[in-house]
Write a protein that holds these residues in place. Structure first.
Motif, PDB file in Angstrom:
ATOM      1  N   SER A  21       0.832  -1.188   0.000  1.00 45.85           N
ATOM      2  CA  SER A  21       0.000   0.000   0.000  1.00 45.85           C
ATOM      3  C   SER A  21       0.869   1.240   0.000  1.00 45.85           C
ATOM      4  O   SER A  21       1.942   1.260   0.616  1.00 45.85           O
ATOM      5  CB  SER A  21      -0.916   0.037   1.227  1.00 45.85           C
ATOM      6  OG  SER A  21      -1.788  -1.065   1.260  1.00 45.85           O
ATOM      7  N   VAL A  23       0.106   5.201   0.790  1.00 43.03           N
ATOM      8  CA  VAL A  23      -0.864   6.184   1.246  1.00 43.03           C
ATOM      9  C   VAL A  23      -0.268   7.575   1.104  1.00 43.03           C
ATOM     10  O   VAL A  23       0.805   7.852   1.648  1.00 43.03           O
ATOM     11  CB  VAL A  23      -1.285   5.936   2.701  1.00 43.03           C
ATOM     12  CG1 VAL A  23      -2.293   6.991   3.145  1.00 43.03           C
ATOM     13  CG2 VAL A  23      -1.880   4.552   2.855  1.00 43.03           C
ATOM     14  N   LYS A  76      -9.512   6.644  -0.258  1.00 43.81           N
ATOM     15  CA  LYS A  76      -8.521   6.410   0.786  1.00 43.81           C
ATOM     16  C   LYS A  76      -7.167   6.999   0.456  1.00 43.81           C
ATOM     17  O   LYS A  76      -6.220   6.841   1.241  1.00 43.81           O
ATOM     18  CB  LYS A  76      -8.369   4.911   1.041  1.00 43.81           C
ATOM     19  CG  LYS A  76      -9.637   4.239   1.540  1.00 43.81           C
ATOM     20  CD  LYS A  76      -9.411   2.761   1.777  1.00 43.81           C
ATOM     21  CE  LYS A  76     -10.663   2.087   2.303  1.00 43.81           C
ATOM     22  NZ  LYS A  76     -10.462   0.633   2.529  1.00 43.81           N
ATOM     23  N   THR A  78      -5.036   6.044  -1.645  1.00 40.46           N
ATOM     24  CA  THR A  78      -4.136   4.905  -1.551  1.00 40.46           C
ATOM     25  C   THR A  78      -4.004   4.211  -2.902  1.00 40.46           C
ATOM     26  O   THR A  78      -4.989   4.062  -3.631  1.00 40.46           O
ATOM     27  CB  THR A  78      -4.636   3.901  -0.507  1.00 40.46           C
ATOM     28  OG1 THR A  78      -4.717   4.549   0.770  1.00 40.46           O
ATOM     29  CG2 THR A  78      -3.694   2.715  -0.396  1.00 40.46           C
ATOM     30  N   TYR A  80      -2.388   0.549  -4.448  1.00 40.39           N
ATOM     31  CA  TYR A  80      -1.981  -0.783  -4.042  1.00 40.39           C
ATOM     32  C   TYR A  80      -1.167  -1.458  -5.139  1.00 40.39           C
ATOM     33  O   TYR A  80      -1.340  -1.185  -6.328  1.00 40.39           O
ATOM     34  CB  TYR A  80      -3.199  -1.656  -3.744  1.00 40.39           C
ATOM     35  CG  TYR A  80      -4.125  -1.086  -2.710  1.00 40.39           C
ATOM     36  CD1 TYR A  80      -3.880  -1.271  -1.346  1.00 40.39           C
ATOM     37  CD2 TYR A  80      -5.252  -0.359  -3.075  1.00 40.39           C
ATOM     38  CE1 TYR A  80      -4.730  -0.747  -0.396  1.00 40.39           C
ATOM     39  CE2 TYR A  80      -6.105   0.162  -2.125  1.00 40.39           C
ATOM     40  CZ  TYR A  80      -5.842  -0.033  -0.788  1.00 40.39           C
ATOM     41  OH  TYR A  80      -6.689   0.487   0.166  1.00 40.39           O
TER      42      TYR A  80
END
Length: 125
Positions: A21, A23, A76, A78, A80
């Motif tokens: 991940s 962020v 989010k 984010t 991945y």
């Protein structure tokens, strides 16, 4: 201040899976490109994958095509990197990098102004 934080690395056996991940914080942007890079000792930094919100494109390095998948969750903030069928040669420090200028994906690391601290991925045989 723009920050990127990677997580999800660890030790896994060959054939296993990990999900990394990345962020982002300190910014709000719908025009981004996020690249995943990796670097092993004695090796040059390698572009693993990239995703762009500007044109919706994704890209993968030849060594990971068919095994890795990049995706994003804008709610989010984010991105991945799903890594399947891991091999010992995937062992490296994995970094995410961001460009917020709306240019789309780019292959070279010098394109990305912002970088995370890296997360270690180790694949045992």
């Amino acid at each position: 201040e723009v920050q990127l934080v990677e997580s999800g690395g660890g030790l896994v056996q060959a054939g296993g899976s990990l999900r990394l991940s990345c962020v982002g914080s300190g910014f709000t942007s719908d025009d981004y490109a996020i690249g995943w890079f990796r670097q092993a000792p004695g090796k040059e930094r390698e572009r693993v994958s990239c995703i762009s919100s500007t044109d919706g494109s994704t890209r993968y390095g030849d060594s990971v095509k068919g095994r890795f998948t990049i995706s994003s969750d804008n709610a989010k903030n984010t991105v991945y990197l799903q890594m399947n069928s891991l091999k010992p040669e995937d062992t490296a420090v994995y970094y995410c990098a961001a460009d917020l200028r709306g240019f789309g994906c780019y292959d070279l690391d010098v394109f990305y102004p912002y970088w995370g601290q890296g997360t270690q991925v180790t694949v045992s045989s």
